[in-house]
Design a protein around this motif. Sequence first.
Motif, PDB file in Angstrom:
ATOM      1  N   CYS A  30     -29.555 100.373  42.131  1.00 38.07           N
ATOM      2  CA  CYS A  30     -29.553 101.434  43.154  1.00 38.07           C
ATOM      3  C   CYS A  30     -28.297 101.365  44.008  1.00 38.07           C
ATOM      4  O   CYS A  30     -27.718 102.396  44.384  1.00 38.07           O
ATOM      5  CB  CYS A  30     -30.799 101.310  44.025  1.00 38.07           C
ATOM      6  SG  CYS A  30     -32.335 101.738  43.169  1.00 38.07           S
ATOM      7  N   TYR A  63     -29.048  94.511  52.547  1.00 37.97           N
ATOM      8  CA  TYR A  63     -29.971  93.600  53.237  1.00 37.97           C
ATOM      9  C   TYR A  63     -30.971  92.987  52.252  1.00 37.97           C
ATOM     10  O   TYR A  63     -31.218  91.771  52.270  1.00 37.97           O
ATOM     11  CB  TYR A  63     -30.693  94.363  54.343  1.00 37.97           C
ATOM     12  CG  TYR A  63     -31.885  93.645  54.927  1.00 37.97           C
ATOM     13  CD1 TYR A  63     -31.729  92.574  55.791  1.00 37.97           C
ATOM     14  CD2 TYR A  63     -33.188  94.056  54.600  1.00 37.97           C
ATOM     15  CE1 TYR A  63     -32.834  91.921  56.330  1.00 37.97           C
ATOM     16  CE2 TYR A  63     -34.290  93.419  55.131  1.00 37.97           C
ATOM     17  CZ  TYR A  63     -34.112  92.346  55.990  1.00 37.97           C
ATOM     18  OH  TYR A  63     -35.194  91.698  56.512  1.00 37.97           O
ATOM     19  N   LEU A  64     -31.542  93.815  51.395  1.00 38.75           N
ATOM     20  CA  LEU A  64     -32.528  93.310  50.440  1.00 38.75           C
ATOM     21  C   LEU A  64     -31.892  92.365  49.417  1.00 38.75           C
ATOM     22  O   LEU A  64     -32.407  91.264  49.163  1.00 38.75           O
ATOM     23  CB  LEU A  64     -33.205  94.477  49.725  1.00 38.75           C
ATOM     24  CG  LEU A  64     -34.129  95.356  50.581  1.00 38.75           C
ATOM     25  CD1 LEU A  64     -34.616  96.541  49.771  1.00 38.75           C
ATOM     26  CD2 LEU A  64     -35.294  94.552  51.113  1.00 38.75           C
ATOM     27  N   ALA A  93     -26.762 100.017  53.423  1.00 42.35           N
ATOM     28  CA  ALA A  93     -27.087  98.897  54.315  1.00 42.35           C
ATOM     29  C   ALA A  93     -28.436  98.280  53.955  1.00 42.35           C
ATOM     30  O   ALA A  93     -28.584  97.045  53.927  1.00 42.35           O
ATOM     31  CB  ALA A  93     -27.088  99.382  55.766  1.00 42.35           C
ATOM     32  N   VAL A  94     -29.443  99.107  53.666  1.00 42.56           N
ATOM     33  CA  VAL A  94     -30.771  98.586  53.305  1.00 42.56           C
ATOM     34  C   VAL A  94     -30.708  97.808  51.998  1.00 42.56           C
ATOM     35  O   VAL A  94     -31.278  96.709  51.863  1.00 42.56           O
ATOM     36  CB  VAL A  94     -31.783  99.745  53.213  1.00 42.56           C
ATOM     37  CG1 VAL A  94     -33.102  99.263  52.625  1.00 42.56           C
ATOM     38  CG2 VAL A  94     -32.018 100.341  54.592  1.00 42.56           C
ATOM     39  N   LEU A  95     -29.999  98.366  51.003  1.00 38.50           N
ATOM     40  CA  LEU A  95     -29.886  97.663  49.730  1.00 38.50           C
ATOM     41  C   LEU A  95     -29.118  96.358  49.874  1.00 38.50           C
ATOM     42  O   LEU A  95     -29.476  95.351  49.251  1.00 38.50           O
ATOM     43  CB  LEU A  95     -29.206  98.580  48.708  1.00 38.50           C
ATOM     44  CG  LEU A  95     -29.999  99.815  48.266  1.00 38.50           C
ATOM     45  CD1 LEU A  95     -29.172 100.665  47.324  1.00 38.50           C
ATOM     46  CD2 LEU A  95     -31.300  99.399  47.600  1.00 38.50           C
ATOM     47  N   SER A 107     -32.675  96.819  42.789  1.00 39.78           N
ATOM     48  CA  SER A 107     -31.883  96.985  44.012  1.00 39.78           C
ATOM     49  C   SER A 107     -30.397  96.991  43.698  1.00 39.78           C
ATOM     50  O   SER A 107     -29.621  97.779  44.267  1.00 39.78           O
ATOM     51  CB  SER A 107     -32.208  95.863  45.005  1.00 39.78           C
ATOM     52  OG  SER A 107     -33.576  95.851  45.330  1.00 39.78           O
ATOM     53  N   TRP A 142     -42.719  90.836  57.562  1.00 32.25           N
ATOM     54  CA  TRP A 142     -43.191  91.956  56.769  1.00 32.25           C
ATOM     55  C   TRP A 142     -44.653  91.773  56.379  1.00 32.25           C
ATOM     56  O   TRP A 142     -45.398  92.751  56.284  1.00 32.25           O
ATOM     57  CB  TRP A 142     -42.327  92.122  55.514  1.00 32.25           C
ATOM     58  CG  TRP A 142     -40.905  92.462  55.818  1.00 32.25           C
ATOM     59  CD1 TRP A 142     -39.803  91.719  55.557  1.00 32.25           C
ATOM     60  CD2 TRP A 142     -40.440  93.653  56.464  1.00 32.25           C
ATOM     61  NE1 TRP A 142     -38.662  92.353  55.990  1.00 32.25           N
ATOM     62  CE2 TRP A 142     -39.029  93.559  56.548  1.00 32.25           C
ATOM     63  CE3 TRP A 142     -41.066  94.783  56.980  1.00 32.25           C
ATOM     64  CZ2 TRP A 142     -38.247  94.542  57.133  1.00 32.25           C
ATOM     65  CZ3 TRP A 142     -40.281  95.767  57.560  1.00 32.25           C
ATOM     66  CH2 TRP A 142     -38.892  95.649  57.635  1.00 32.25           C
ATOM     67  N   LEU A 190     -26.832 104.372  55.389  1.00 32.32           N
ATOM     68  CA  LEU A 190     -28.087 103.677  55.654  1.00 32.32           C
ATOM     69  C   LEU A 190     -28.680 103.100  54.369  1.00 32.32           C
ATOM     70  O   LEU A 190     -29.180 101.960  54.352  1.00 32.32           O
ATOM     71  CB  LEU A 190     -29.076 104.646  56.304  1.00 32.32           C
ATOM     72  CG  LEU A 190     -30.460 104.070  56.674  1.00 32.32           C
ATOM     73  CD1 LEU A 190     -30.302 102.952  57.702  1.00 32.32           C
ATOM     74  CD2 LEU A 190     -31.363 105.170  57.223  1.00 32.32           C
ATOM     75  N   LEU A 191     -28.614 103.859  53.272  1.00 35.08           N
ATOM     76  CA  LEU A 191     -29.135 103.368  51.995  1.00 35.08           C
ATOM     77  C   LEU A 191     -28.364 102.142  51.521  1.00 35.08           C
ATOM     78  O   LEU A 191     -28.955 101.151  51.061  1.00 35.08           O
ATOM     79  CB  LEU A 191     -29.055 104.490  50.955  1.00 35.08           C
ATOM     80  CG  LEU A 191     -29.515 104.137  49.527  1.00 35.08           C
ATOM     81  CD1 LEU A 191     -30.982 103.722  49.527  1.00 35.08           C
ATOM     82  CD2 LEU A 191     -29.291 105.311  48.595  1.00 35.08           C
TER      83      LEU A 191
END
Length: 344
Positions: free
Chosen positions: A11, A256-257, A252-254, A8, A282, A249-250
């Motif tokens: 990325c 978050y993780l 933000a997701v990374l 992560s 989840w 968006l990518l």
Amino acid sequence: MKFLFYSSTVCLLSAQAAFAASNTKVPKPCTTKSPTTDRYYDLNPLHRSAHEEGKKNKDAEEGSWHAKGYDYGANFTLNFCGPVVEELEHVADLDKDLWRNVSAYYEKGGKTYSIGLQNSEPIFRGRKLVLNYTGGSLCQSSSTKRSLSETSFSERALVDDDDEDDDDDEDDEDAPKKHKPSKSEERRKSTIISLLCESDPLAKTSVSFVAASLDECTYFFEARTPAACGGIEAASQALSPGGVFGVILLIAVLAYLVGGCVYQRTVMHQRGWRQLPNYGMWASVAGFVKDLFIIATSSCARCLPSRRGYSRVSLSQEHRGRETRRPSDDENRLIDNLDEEWDD
């Protein structure tokens, strides 16, 4: 879990690098910036292209740019940052593959002479914006002129000598040798176009011939155009709105993780898959998807033929046979009872 954390992070860094690389500006052809004023110059509006089928092009109907040669004895045709619109045939001293790359030429004595091949990189000479074309037809050789001047000078110097034999010897020694230029010594015609600013935005671009060198190897032109006044470069967006939204968006997701994993590991002291943020939610979502998959597969399995299905059919047929047999037995029993009573 560590692999997920490191992947992560990688990325996220690669997404930021890709977003930064997309913002790097690649210079367009036929454009430049002034090193002194940092103004942006775009000469693409001066380029005239050939007529395309199904499209109307006023510039193609007018052809390339023209300049009168006046006392030179020939008129000139040229284009900016590209080949001329006209189709040329039998250009002097040029291979056939290069005929379509000629950006300036003239016709004289029934022949077509190229004075430069296409170039899309304008440059600055001080404060002067210049466009240079090179690699045209061969220049007129100056070796013959030089040999003639040298021979005439030697003849004048030897007129008053008394000894004829000495004169002959000196003539043989001082006689100029004929020299044929090699390919490395060949000089080709070139063109220099100086672009001047025309402050009136409604004025049309004009191209005029200035002069040519004595050996007819270099030709100078002057072009007055509003495109040479310069301006501010318009910011060009490399990514589309959808691409920008996807990158955001990518990221933000990374974030978050990665942030959730760090929080669950350091603060909540979780290990394994429980380091994921909102692990319970989840997990329930995964269980729900699993149940749906089981229901779907089981419903589809009912539609498939199996041994159980055929056995049911056979059992049902036997049951129907038994039901059909029962009424006939009852009837026989009733008939027997009636016969016995009749005998009595």
